[in-house]
Structures are given as structure tokens and as C-alpha cells.
Design a protein around this motif. Sequence first.
Motif, PDB file in Angstrom:
ATOM      1  N   ALA A 194       0.779  -1.204   0.067  1.00  0.00           N
ATOM      2  CA  ALA A 194      -0.130  -0.113  -0.051  1.00  0.00           C
ATOM      3  C   ALA A 194       0.835   1.410  -0.119  1.00  0.00           C
ATOM      4  CB  ALA A 194      -0.858  -0.021   1.313  1.00  0.00           C
ATOM      5  N   LEU A 195       1.874   1.168   0.672  1.00  0.00           N
ATOM      6  CA  LEU A 195       2.952   2.324   0.769  1.00  0.00           C
ATOM      7  C   LEU A 195       3.524   2.602  -0.623  1.00  0.00           C
ATOM      8  CD1 LEU A 195       4.321   4.676   2.389  1.00  0.00           C
ATOM      9  CD2 LEU A 195       5.822   2.932   3.118  1.00  0.00           C
ATOM     10  N   GLU A 196       3.960   1.434  -1.362  1.00  0.00           N
ATOM     11  CA  GLU A 196       4.414   1.778  -2.411  1.00  0.00           C
ATOM     12  C   GLU A 196       3.530   2.156  -3.562  1.00  0.00           C
ATOM     13  OE1 GLU A 196       7.841  -1.844  -2.146  1.00  0.00           O
ATOM     14  OE2 GLU A 196       5.975  -2.284  -2.994  1.00  0.00           O
ATOM     15  N   ALA A 197       2.353   1.822  -3.552  1.00  0.00           N
ATOM     16  CA  ALA A 197       1.491   2.226  -4.173  1.00  0.00           C
ATOM     17  C   ALA A 197       1.051   3.535  -4.108  1.00  0.00           C
ATOM     18  CB  ALA A 197       0.123   1.339  -4.084  1.00  0.00           C
ATOM     19  N   ALA A 198       1.001   3.989  -2.972  1.00  0.00           N
ATOM     20  CA  ALA A 198       0.762   5.383  -2.521  1.00  0.00           C
ATOM     21  C   ALA A 198       1.778   6.543  -3.093  1.00  0.00           C
ATOM     22  CB  ALA A 198       0.577   5.532  -1.110  1.00  0.00           C
ATOM     23  N   LEU A 199       3.085   5.896  -2.974  1.00  0.00           N
ATOM     24  CA  LEU A 199       4.258   6.770  -3.352  1.00  0.00           C
ATOM     25  C   LEU A 199       4.327   6.839  -4.968  1.00  0.00           C
ATOM     26  CD1 LEU A 199       6.834   5.294  -1.133  1.00  0.00           C
ATOM     27  CD2 LEU A 199       6.224   7.656  -1.157  1.00  0.00           C
ATOM     28  N   GLU A 200       3.860   5.647  -5.360  1.00  0.00           N
ATOM     29  CA  GLU A 200       3.842   5.931  -7.057  1.00  0.00           C
ATOM     30  C   GLU A 200       2.677   6.934  -7.688  1.00  0.00           C
ATOM     31  OE1 GLU A 200       3.347   2.922 -10.897  1.00  0.00           O
ATOM     32  OE2 GLU A 200       3.484   2.039  -8.787  1.00  0.00           O
ATOM     33  N   ALA A 201       1.435   6.849  -6.755  1.00  0.00           N
ATOM     34  CA  ALA A 201       0.310   7.520  -7.247  1.00  0.00           C
ATOM     35  C   ALA A 201       0.690   8.987  -6.364  1.00  0.00           C
ATOM     36  CB  ALA A 201      -0.902   6.863  -6.888  1.00  0.00           C
ATOM     37  N   LYS A 202       1.421   9.141  -5.541  1.00  0.00           N
ATOM     38  CA  LYS A 202       1.540  10.343  -4.817  1.00  0.00           C
ATOM     39  C   LYS A 202       0.228  10.738  -4.325  1.00  0.00           C
ATOM     40  CE  LYS A 202       5.418  12.534  -7.376  1.00  0.00           C
ATOM     41  NZ  LYS A 202       5.866  11.406  -7.950  1.00  0.00           N
ATOM     42  N   ASP A 203      -0.446   9.742  -3.478  1.00  0.00           N
ATOM     43  CA  ASP A 203      -1.522   9.787  -2.754  1.00  0.00           C
ATOM     44  C   ASP A 203      -1.620   8.771  -1.713  1.00  0.00           C
ATOM     45  OD1 ASP A 203      -4.260  10.005  -2.250  1.00  0.00           O
ATOM     46  OD2 ASP A 203      -5.270   8.828  -3.838  1.00  0.00           O
ATOM     47  N   PRO A 204      -1.748   9.543  -0.408  1.00  0.00           N
ATOM     48  CA  PRO A 204      -1.802   8.618   0.772  1.00  0.00           C
ATOM     49  C   PRO A 204      -2.965   8.379   1.353  1.00  0.00           C
ATOM     50  CG  PRO A 204      -1.354  11.035   1.369  1.00  0.00           C
ATOM     51  CD  PRO A 204      -1.724  10.982  -0.167  1.00  0.00           C
ATOM     52  N   SER A 205      -4.171   8.555   0.532  1.00  0.00           N
ATOM     53  CA  SER A 205      -5.630   8.326   1.046  1.00  0.00           C
ATOM     54  C   SER A 205      -5.885   7.072   1.633  1.00  0.00           C
ATOM     55  CB  SER A 205      -6.595   9.027   0.122  1.00  0.00           C
ATOM     56  OG  SER A 205      -6.512   8.268  -1.232  1.00  0.00           O
ATOM     57  N   GLU A 206      -5.098   5.970   0.933  1.00  0.00           N
ATOM     58  CA  GLU A 206      -5.502   4.610   1.151  1.00  0.00           C
ATOM     59  C   GLU A 206      -4.641   4.152   2.497  1.00  0.00           C
ATOM     60  OE1 GLU A 206      -7.952   2.998  -0.226  1.00  0.00           O
ATOM     61  OE2 GLU A 206      -8.461   4.768  -1.182  1.00  0.00           O
ATOM     62  N   LEU A 207      -3.850   4.933   2.873  1.00  0.00           N
ATOM     63  CA  LEU A 207      -2.870   4.489   3.756  1.00  0.00           C
ATOM     64  C   LEU A 207      -3.506   4.569   5.310  1.00  0.00           C
ATOM     65  CD1 LEU A 207       0.417   5.806   2.779  1.00  0.00           C
ATOM     66  CD2 LEU A 207      -0.191   3.689   2.517  1.00  0.00           C
ATOM     67  N   GLU A 208      -3.237   3.609   6.330  1.00  0.00           N
ATOM     68  CA  GLU A 208      -3.851   3.538   7.348  1.00  0.00           C
ATOM     69  C   GLU A 208      -3.243   4.665   8.147  1.00  0.00           C
ATOM     70  OE1 GLU A 208      -2.382   0.461  10.426  1.00  0.00           O
ATOM     71  OE2 GLU A 208      -1.767  -0.259   8.453  1.00  0.00           O
ATOM     72  N   LEU A 209      -3.951   5.194   9.305  1.00  0.00           N
ATOM     73  CA  LEU A 209      -3.133   6.254   9.814  1.00  0.00           C
ATOM     74  C   LEU A 209      -2.241   6.031  10.852  1.00  0.00           C
ATOM     75  CD1 LEU A 209      -6.692   7.897  11.294  1.00  0.00           C
ATOM     76  CD2 LEU A 209      -5.327   8.507   9.270  1.00  0.00           C
ATOM     77  N   CYS A 210      -1.438   6.958  11.408  1.00  0.00           N
ATOM     78  CA  CYS A 210      -0.357   6.590  12.365  1.00  0.00           C
ATOM     79  C   CYS A 210      -0.643   6.392  13.649  1.00  0.00           C
ATOM     80  CB  CYS A 210       0.735   7.739  12.199  1.00  0.00           C
ATOM     81  SG  CYS A 210       1.481   7.998  10.555  1.00  0.00           S
ATOM     82  N   TRP A 211       0.305   5.973  14.610  1.00  0.00           N
ATOM     83  CA  TRP A 211       0.027   5.933  15.910  1.00  0.00           C
ATOM     84  C   TRP A 211      -0.755   7.126  16.504  1.00  0.00           C
ATOM     85  CZ3 TRP A 211       5.751   4.243  17.154  1.00  0.00           C
ATOM     86  CH2 TRP A 211       5.886   3.063  16.540  1.00  0.00           C
ATOM     87  N   GLU A 212      -1.627   7.141  17.096  1.00  0.00           N
ATOM     88  CA  GLU A 212      -2.541   8.238  17.618  1.00  0.00           C
ATOM     89  C   GLU A 212      -1.803   9.327  18.430  1.00  0.00           C
ATOM     90  OE1 GLU A 212      -7.054   9.239  19.395  1.00  0.00           O
ATOM     91  OE2 GLU A 212      -6.207   7.045  19.203  1.00  0.00           O
ATOM     92  N   TRP A 213      -0.759   8.776  19.266  1.00  0.00           N
ATOM     93  CA  TRP A 213      -0.193   9.602  20.025  1.00  0.00           C
ATOM     94  C   TRP A 213       0.849  10.590  19.266  1.00  0.00           C
ATOM     95  CZ3 TRP A 213       5.334   9.495  20.054  1.00  0.00           C
ATOM     96  CH2 TRP A 213       5.624   8.412  19.572  1.00  0.00           C
ATOM     97  N   LEU A 214       1.329  10.054  17.934  1.00  0.00           N
ATOM     98  CA  LEU A 214       2.282  10.749  17.135  1.00  0.00           C
ATOM     99  C   LEU A 214       1.709  11.620  16.091  1.00  0.00           C
ATOM    100  CD1 LEU A 214       5.361  10.874  16.338  1.00  0.00           C
ATOM    101  CD2 LEU A 214       4.787   8.814  14.932  1.00  0.00           C
ATOM    102  N   CYS A 215      -0.010  11.332  16.235  1.00  0.00           N
ATOM    103  CA  CYS A 215      -0.571  12.145  14.966  1.00  0.00           C
ATOM    104  C   CYS A 215      -1.120  13.311  15.683  1.00  0.00           C
ATOM    105  CB  CYS A 215      -1.662  11.149  14.547  1.00  0.00           C
ATOM    106  SG  CYS A 215      -2.632  11.578  13.056  1.00  0.00           S
ATOM    107  N   SER A 216      -0.498  14.344  15.508  1.00  0.00           N
ATOM    108  CA  SER A 216      -1.229  15.710  16.027  1.00  0.00           C
ATOM    109  C   SER A 216      -0.110  16.759  15.207  1.00  0.00           C
ATOM    110  CB  SER A 216      -1.134  15.858  17.468  1.00  0.00           C
ATOM    111  OG  SER A 216       0.420  15.919  17.990  1.00  0.00           O
ATOM    112  N   GLU A 217      -0.707  18.218  15.367  1.00  0.00           N
ATOM    113  CA  GLU A 217      -0.145  19.373  15.107  1.00  0.00           C
ATOM    114  C   GLU A 217       1.295  19.502  15.735  1.00  0.00           C
ATOM    115  OE1 GLU A 217      -0.783  23.857  13.733  1.00  0.00           O
ATOM    116  OE2 GLU A 217      -2.048  22.835  15.124  1.00  0.00           O
ATOM    117  N   ARG A 218       1.375  18.967  17.082  1.00  0.00           N
ATOM    118  CA  ARG A 218       2.414  19.292  17.963  1.00  0.00           C
ATOM    119  C   ARG A 218       3.406  18.276  17.530  1.00  0.00           C
ATOM    120  NH1 ARG A 218       4.199  17.611  23.298  1.00  0.00           N
ATOM    121  NH2 ARG A 218       2.237  16.034  23.120  1.00  0.00           N
ATOM    122  N   MET A 219       2.990  16.935  17.307  1.00  0.00           N
ATOM    123  CA  MET A 219       4.107  15.973  17.274  1.00  0.00           C
ATOM    124  C   MET A 219       4.448  15.744  15.704  1.00  0.00           C
ATOM    125  SD  MET A 219       4.853  14.842  20.073  1.00  0.00           S
ATOM    126  CE  MET A 219       5.367  13.380  19.932  1.00  0.00           C
TER     127      MET A 219
END
Length: 237
Positions: A194-219
Amino acid sequence: MIPIPDSVKLKRNKKSEALLLDKSRKWLEREERAEGIHASDILNPRRAFFQKLFPQPLEDRQVTIFLVGKVLHGFVLGTMNDKVDLNITDEGSSFSEELGLWYSPDWDKGDIAEFKTSRAFKEPSSIEDVKTYLEQLLIYMAAKHRLTAELWVLYLNLKDAQRRTEPGFRAYTVTISPDDLAVVRQRIISTRGALEAALEAKDPSELELCWEWLCSERMCPFWHKCKPPGRYEATSA
């Protein structure tokens, strides 16, 4: 005891702080990673997507945190080898043809072990408390087809019975069933694809979200580029 004379003054030197930070950042970034997908990319594929397309230097906070971890890796793993070398902080990168990614276990001499440092005040009481460590270790176990591995953690701020803080080692044996390891292996392969496909298409929409504690404007420096569904809207409302 030496008395401190009244003539002694103490003034913060931000120029020296900047020099220390700059030299530390250069030391941490001196190693060039092999081209391709790495184990860490599987853990947070969206962040990996943006970092590969829009490379960012280490943030100041990351520099000091990574510096402590890197130095302690060198010392602790060096003692296991009876030779401390701060330029060697893991076993080096290996490539798994089956998983299609690079991985670097901290210890791979007969047994696989991953070494971590933690600033937590309490030792873990459940798998959830070390979930992120286990996710990384499971990738190594999948790559090496191992059903058993070790997790070594140096807790820097453990509190004893008198509430004093002191560093302390905790070591854990991690086991998994053959069937579950096969499931983990397929999940890794799927995420890598999925990551390779996203990089090729330059579209991350199908990638799962990152760890929640890492996923914020601050982090995360990519917060406004990524706009993680369900999280970005909640904080921007």
C-alpha cells in the motif's frame, strides 16, 4: 565544599546551545539509509509517505531525544559485545526478500532482541503499555521467522518504594504462535504494498493512520499536509 564568590555570574548561552544541537543533529543524520521501504515505515506509513516525498530534518526535540537513545544503545549493546562503540547502535540493516523491506534489529546473535529507552515513571503492566515496541519487534520476528524474541527496556525514571527515581532495566521474553506470525507477515506485506502504491500515485488516502499519540500538529510536521481523516477535522473544528 567550595564557597561560590559573589562575583560568579550565571548566564544562559544560547549560542553554545545552538552549536551543541547542530553538532548532535549532524551526528544523528550522518548515516545514509538504504533506498527502499524500512521496518519503521510499516509502523507509521502515512508519516513515511510524507517524509519520503517532503524530507524534513530532525526537529530540535527529536535531536535531544534521539541523541540520548542512540548513545545508550551504543553503550548498552556495546557492553553485550564487551566493546563499546557509539558508532554501532544496532546489528546493521538486512533486507527481507519475502517482506520486501529493510530491517535493523538491535541484537541478532542467536536470539533477536530490541533495546529501548523510556522516560516512563512506571514499568509496564500490560501488553498495551509496550504496544509500539512490540509492533517493531514483531516485524523483526516475521523477517527472521522467529517465534521467540527479547524486549529490553532501560527505564530512565523508574520510581522505587520511596518514590525516588532511578534508571532500571526490564527484560521480557516475547512469544507468538506460528499462525499469528503468518498473519503479521501478511499484514506487513500488505502495508508495504500500500505504501509503494501510494508513493507511485503520490496519494496517501488509502494508507492507515499513524499511531494516535504521534498524530497531532504538535508531534507531526506533516499534520496540515496529511490532514488525517477523523482527527484533523476534530481539532480544526
